[in-house]
Motif scaffolding. Structure first.
Motif, PDB file in Angstrom:
ATOM      1  N   LEU A   9      38.598  41.773  29.112  1.00 36.39           N
ATOM      2  CA  LEU A   9      37.390  42.099  29.854  1.00 36.39           C
ATOM      3  C   LEU A   9      36.384  42.650  28.848  1.00 36.39           C
ATOM      4  O   LEU A   9      36.682  42.799  27.664  1.00 36.39           O
ATOM      5  CB  LEU A   9      37.685  43.104  30.971  1.00 36.39           C
ATOM      6  CG  LEU A   9      38.524  44.345  30.634  1.00 36.39           C
ATOM      7  CD1 LEU A   9      37.697  45.422  29.949  1.00 36.39           C
ATOM      8  CD2 LEU A   9      39.152  44.922  31.899  1.00 36.39           C
ATOM      9  N   SER A  10      35.179  42.949  29.330  1.00 39.67           N
ATOM     10  CA  SER A  10      34.168  43.561  28.459  1.00 39.67           C
ATOM     11  C   SER A  10      33.555  44.761  29.165  1.00 39.67           C
ATOM     12  O   SER A  10      33.390  44.768  30.389  1.00 39.67           O
ATOM     13  CB  SER A  10      33.088  42.550  28.081  1.00 39.67           C
ATOM     14  OG  SER A  10      32.378  42.119  29.222  1.00 39.67           O
ATOM     15  N   LEU A  11      33.216  45.772  28.390  1.00 40.95           N
ATOM     16  CA  LEU A  11      32.644  47.017  28.911  1.00 40.95           C
ATOM     17  C   LEU A  11      31.362  47.302  28.152  1.00 40.95           C
ATOM     18  O   LEU A  11      31.368  47.412  26.923  1.00 40.95           O
ATOM     19  CB  LEU A  11      33.637  48.162  28.756  1.00 40.95           C
ATOM     20  CG  LEU A  11      33.222  49.514  29.338  1.00 40.95           C
ATOM     21  CD1 LEU A  11      33.132  49.425  30.856  1.00 40.95           C
ATOM     22  CD2 LEU A  11      34.203  50.608  28.923  1.00 40.95           C
ATOM     23  N   GLU A  12      30.255  47.412  28.903  1.00 38.69           N
ATOM     24  CA  GLU A  12      28.941  47.652  28.291  1.00 38.69           C
ATOM     25  C   GLU A  12      28.340  48.915  28.892  1.00 38.69           C
ATOM     26  O   GLU A  12      28.280  49.077  30.113  1.00 38.69           O
ATOM     27  CB  GLU A  12      28.021  46.456  28.546  1.00 38.69           C
ATOM     28  CG  GLU A  12      26.622  46.632  27.997  1.00 38.69           C
ATOM     29  CD  GLU A  12      25.699  45.488  28.407  1.00 38.69           C
ATOM     30  OE1 GLU A  12      24.508  45.527  28.032  1.00 38.69           O
ATOM     31  OE2 GLU A  12      26.165  44.578  29.124  1.00 38.69           O
ATOM     32  N   ARG A  17      28.655  48.578  32.796  1.00 36.97           N
ATOM     33  CA  ARG A  17      28.814  47.238  33.333  1.00 36.97           C
ATOM     34  C   ARG A  17      30.180  46.711  32.875  1.00 36.97           C
ATOM     35  O   ARG A  17      30.441  46.604  31.666  1.00 36.97           O
ATOM     36  CB  ARG A  17      27.726  46.290  32.854  1.00 36.97           C
ATOM     37  CG  ARG A  17      27.863  44.865  33.454  1.00 36.97           C
ATOM     38  CD  ARG A  17      26.939  43.881  32.752  1.00 36.97           C
ATOM     39  NE  ARG A  17      25.565  44.312  32.834  1.00 36.97           N
ATOM     40  CZ  ARG A  17      24.754  44.087  33.859  1.00 36.97           C
ATOM     41  NH1 ARG A  17      25.216  43.422  34.916  1.00 36.97           N
ATOM     42  NH2 ARG A  17      23.503  44.506  33.855  1.00 36.97           N
ATOM     43  N   LEU A  18      31.013  46.391  33.837  1.00 36.41           N
ATOM     44  CA  LEU A  18      32.359  45.893  33.555  1.00 36.41           C
ATOM     45  C   LEU A  18      32.413  44.423  33.945  1.00 36.41           C
ATOM     46  O   LEU A  18      32.156  44.077  35.095  1.00 36.41           O
ATOM     47  CB  LEU A  18      33.402  46.689  34.334  1.00 36.41           C
ATOM     48  CG  LEU A  18      34.866  46.343  34.089  1.00 36.41           C
ATOM     49  CD1 LEU A  18      35.259  46.655  32.650  1.00 36.41           C
ATOM     50  CD2 LEU A  18      35.768  47.112  35.043  1.00 36.41           C
ATOM     51  N   LYS A  19      32.742  43.569  32.997  1.00 43.19           N
ATOM     52  CA  LYS A  19      32.834  42.137  33.255  1.00 43.19           C
ATOM     53  C   LYS A  19      34.267  41.687  33.046  1.00 43.19           C
ATOM     54  O   LYS A  19      34.867  41.964  32.010  1.00 43.19           O
ATOM     55  CB  LYS A  19      31.907  41.352  32.325  1.00 43.19           C
ATOM     56  CG  LYS A  19      31.910  39.856  32.614  1.00 43.19           C
ATOM     57  CD  LYS A  19      30.906  39.109  31.753  1.00 43.19           C
ATOM     58  CE  LYS A  19      30.909  37.619  32.093  1.00 43.19           C
ATOM     59  NZ  LYS A  19      29.928  36.864  31.275  1.00 43.19           N
ATOM     60  N   GLN A  38      39.342  45.357  26.108  1.00 39.38           N
ATOM     61  CA  GLN A  38      38.242  44.555  25.576  1.00 39.38           C
ATOM     62  C   GLN A  38      38.596  43.981  24.211  1.00 39.38           C
ATOM     63  O   GLN A  38      38.271  42.829  23.906  1.00 39.38           O
ATOM     64  CB  GLN A  38      36.978  45.421  25.474  1.00 39.38           C
ATOM     65  CG  GLN A  38      35.773  44.677  24.939  1.00 39.38           C
ATOM     66  CD  GLN A  38      34.520  45.525  24.967  1.00 39.38           C
ATOM     67  OE1 GLN A  38      33.626  45.341  25.783  1.00 39.38           O
ATOM     68  NE2 GLN A  38      34.444  46.476  24.056  1.00 39.38           N
ATOM     69  N   TYR A  70      35.619  36.387  35.787  1.00 37.84           N
ATOM     70  CA  TYR A  70      34.390  36.102  35.044  1.00 37.84           C
ATOM     71  C   TYR A  70      33.150  36.721  35.679  1.00 37.84           C
ATOM     72  O   TYR A  70      32.040  36.480  35.212  1.00 37.84           O
ATOM     73  CB  TYR A  70      34.175  34.589  34.874  1.00 37.84           C
ATOM     74  CG  TYR A  70      35.277  33.897  34.108  1.00 37.84           C
ATOM     75  CD1 TYR A  70      35.482  34.167  32.756  1.00 37.84           C
ATOM     76  CD2 TYR A  70      36.121  32.979  34.738  1.00 37.84           C
ATOM     77  CE1 TYR A  70      36.490  33.527  32.051  1.00 37.84           C
ATOM     78  CE2 TYR A  70      37.131  32.340  34.044  1.00 37.84           C
ATOM     79  CZ  TYR A  70      37.315  32.621  32.693  1.00 37.84           C
ATOM     80  OH  TYR A  70      38.321  31.997  31.996  1.00 37.84           O
ATOM     81  N   ASP A  71      33.292  37.545  36.724  1.00 33.88           N
ATOM     82  CA  ASP A  71      32.161  38.245  37.318  1.00 33.88           C
ATOM     83  C   ASP A  71      32.064  39.653  36.734  1.00 33.88           C
ATOM     84  O   ASP A  71      32.913  40.079  35.945  1.00 33.88           O
ATOM     85  CB  ASP A  71      32.317  38.316  38.841  1.00 33.88           C
ATOM     86  CG  ASP A  71      31.964  37.003  39.510  1.00 33.88           C
ATOM     87  OD1 ASP A  71      31.363  36.146  38.833  1.00 33.88           O
ATOM     88  OD2 ASP A  71      32.307  36.826  40.693  1.00 33.88           O
ATOM     89  N   SER A  72      31.035  40.381  37.145  1.00 32.59           N
ATOM     90  CA  SER A  72      30.832  41.738  36.634  1.00 32.59           C
ATOM     91  C   SER A  72      30.514  42.684  37.774  1.00 32.59           C
ATOM     92  O   SER A  72      30.148  42.263  38.878  1.00 32.59           O
ATOM     93  CB  SER A  72      29.701  41.762  35.591  1.00 32.59           C
ATOM     94  OG  SER A  72      28.480  41.336  36.170  1.00 32.59           O
ATOM     95  N   ILE A  84      36.336  42.824  41.428  1.00 33.52           N
ATOM     96  CA  ILE A  84      35.581  41.987  40.494  1.00 33.52           C
ATOM     97  C   ILE A  84      36.237  40.619  40.465  1.00 33.52           C
ATOM     98  O   ILE A  84      37.445  40.510  40.236  1.00 33.52           O
ATOM     99  CB  ILE A  84      35.554  42.589  39.077  1.00 33.52           C
ATOM    100  CG1 ILE A  84      35.047  44.026  39.107  1.00 33.52           C
ATOM    101  CG2 ILE A  84      34.681  41.742  38.155  1.00 33.52           C
ATOM    102  CD1 ILE A  84      35.054  44.701  37.742  1.00 33.52           C
TER     103      ILE A  84
END
Length: 417
Positions: free
Chosen positions: A39-42, A49-51, A34, A12-14, A9
């Motif tokens: 990072l962020s996890l959705e 989706r991991l960003k 997070q 700043y990409d996902s 990754i």
């Protein structure tokens, strides 16, 4: 256990992960990251989706190896030089004599290789020895006889003696913490050659201690002429054992996941602090200690807050008799491609109003770039006149830190008038 799937990754990409690729423990670890803004996890109907944020490095989960790659700023072939510069890792650290290019395993291998080289050098010079207290069972008297143990355990028999000795051993904390770090490094690398070298060197160090204990020891280590040569190896060991967090440089608490994560904004702040401090010394300047009073805000529901720039420089004035302050702030942003944001303009104007003369308010932003250094000045005007000047300085991270320091010195000198 089968090999973990590699997921790359960009900063700043996902990336999309299947639901089966993350275990409940992985999700807990990623949620912790997070919460720290790394990072962020959705969750999606088909998986996750991991960003990635402004964090790069390697994260080893149960079924996946996440490789977080930088999109700009410090390239792989210069990362070790800038990281050593930010950490103040002492020489010898021959970062220019090795191939520090970013490999397929990410940055974990780079730091592991740096620590390995320092440990190999310690072995060539001979590991430090110190007196270690030991309680032994010997056939002959050596050291002091432990009378209590002899009478209560041997009941007067003299075929074996309980003794207390002080022998010079390598089994001391300076060496044991490195043994721990070498073992941790073995779990992070997928390079067979590097893993084999790490295991070989680890066998030459004393029995390892638990990582959390080793970290506490490292944080409390004081260096003297006896163990000063261990400082560089301990620097890289701290980085590995903390998973990317180094006290006051790179912090990444709140997760137990294995890996090596570098918080790039914090790394850039550390780079800028040393860069501008070193740059102004030849021009008669110095950094003001962090304990200096900052700008305070009072009266807000009984809460008093204070803030200050990343670096506050003290520079000689035009007549050399009066010194003036210059606030410098590190921004890990693409200010080589877009204009300075309004929030940063407001922040730097506050710094210039708080620290510089009212007749000539100035402040400096330092940001990374990869296509040559740059310097531009922003003038902020109002109906009542000039509010201040903000100098936006771009540092070329493709160059060596020493080259950037010399260039930065000339820029800051001209900025100061």
């Amino acid at each position: 256990m089968p090999d973990r799937a590699k997921v790359r990754i960009g900063e700043y990409d996902s990336a999309l992960l299947a639901g089966s690729q993350l275990t409940p423990r992985d999700i807990e670890r990623l949620r912790a990251l997070q919460a720290r803004g790394r990072l962020s996890l959705e969750q999606l109907p088909t998986g996750w989706r991991l960003k990635a944020g402004a964090t790069v490095g390697l994260l080893v989960l149960d079924r996946v190896r996440l490789i977080l790659e930088p999109k700009f700023a410090i390239p792989g072939d210069r990362l070790m030089g800038w990281l050593a510069y930010a950490l103040g890792a002492p020489a010898p650290l021959p970062v220019t004599s090795r191939h520090w290019a970013t490999g397929p395993e990410g940055y974990a291998d780079l730091v592991a290789a740096a620590m390995l080289e320092q440990c190999e050098q310690l072995l060539r010079e001979g590991l430090r020895r110190d007196y270690v207290r030991r309680q032994n069972l010997e056939p002959v008297l050596r050291g002091r006889l432990d009378i209590v143990a002899q009478t209560t355990r041997r009941y007067g028999q003299l075929d074996e003696l309980h003794t207390r000795t002080f022998d010079r051993k390598t089994d001391i904390w300076d060496n044991r913490v490195l043994g721990t770090a070498l073992q941790v490094a073995c779990t992070l690398t997928t390079s067979p050659g590097l893993a084999r070298a790490l295991r070989t060197v680890a066998d030459a160090f004393p029995q390892a201690t638990p990582p959390d204990t080793a970290l506490r020891v490292l944080d409390g280590t004081r260096y003297t002429r006896l163990n000063a040569r261990y400082r560089a190896a301990h620097t890289w060991a701290r980085l590995l054992l903390r998973g990317g967090g180094v006290t006051d440089v790179l912090t990444d608490h709140g997760t137990a996941a294995d890996g090596l994560l570098l918080a790039m904004p914090a790394l850039w702040e550390a780079v800028v602090r040393r860069l501008v401090t070193d740059a102004v010394i030849p021009h008669g300047g110095h950094a003001v200690p962090s304990g200096t009073a900052g700008i305070t805000v009072q009266g807000d529901l009984g809460i008093t807050s204070a803030f200050r720039p990343d670096v506050l420089l003290s520079l000689p004035g035009r007549d050399r008799a009066v010194r003036r302050l210059l606030p410098v702030d590190a921004k890990y942003k693409r200010y080589d491609r877009h204009g300075v944001g309004a929030a940063d303009v407001h922040q730097l104007l506050t710094y210039s109003a708080g620290y510089t003369p009212s007749d000539d308010p100035r402040a400096v932003i330092v940001h990374p770039r990869t296509d040559g250094p740059s310097h531009r000045a922003l003038q902020v005007d109002s109906p009542r006149g000039c509010l201040g000047n903000i100098h936006v300085v771009g540092v070329d991270t493709h160059t060596l830190p020493q080259q950037a320091t010399a260039w930065m010195g000339s820029v800051l000198s001209s900025t100061n008038g």
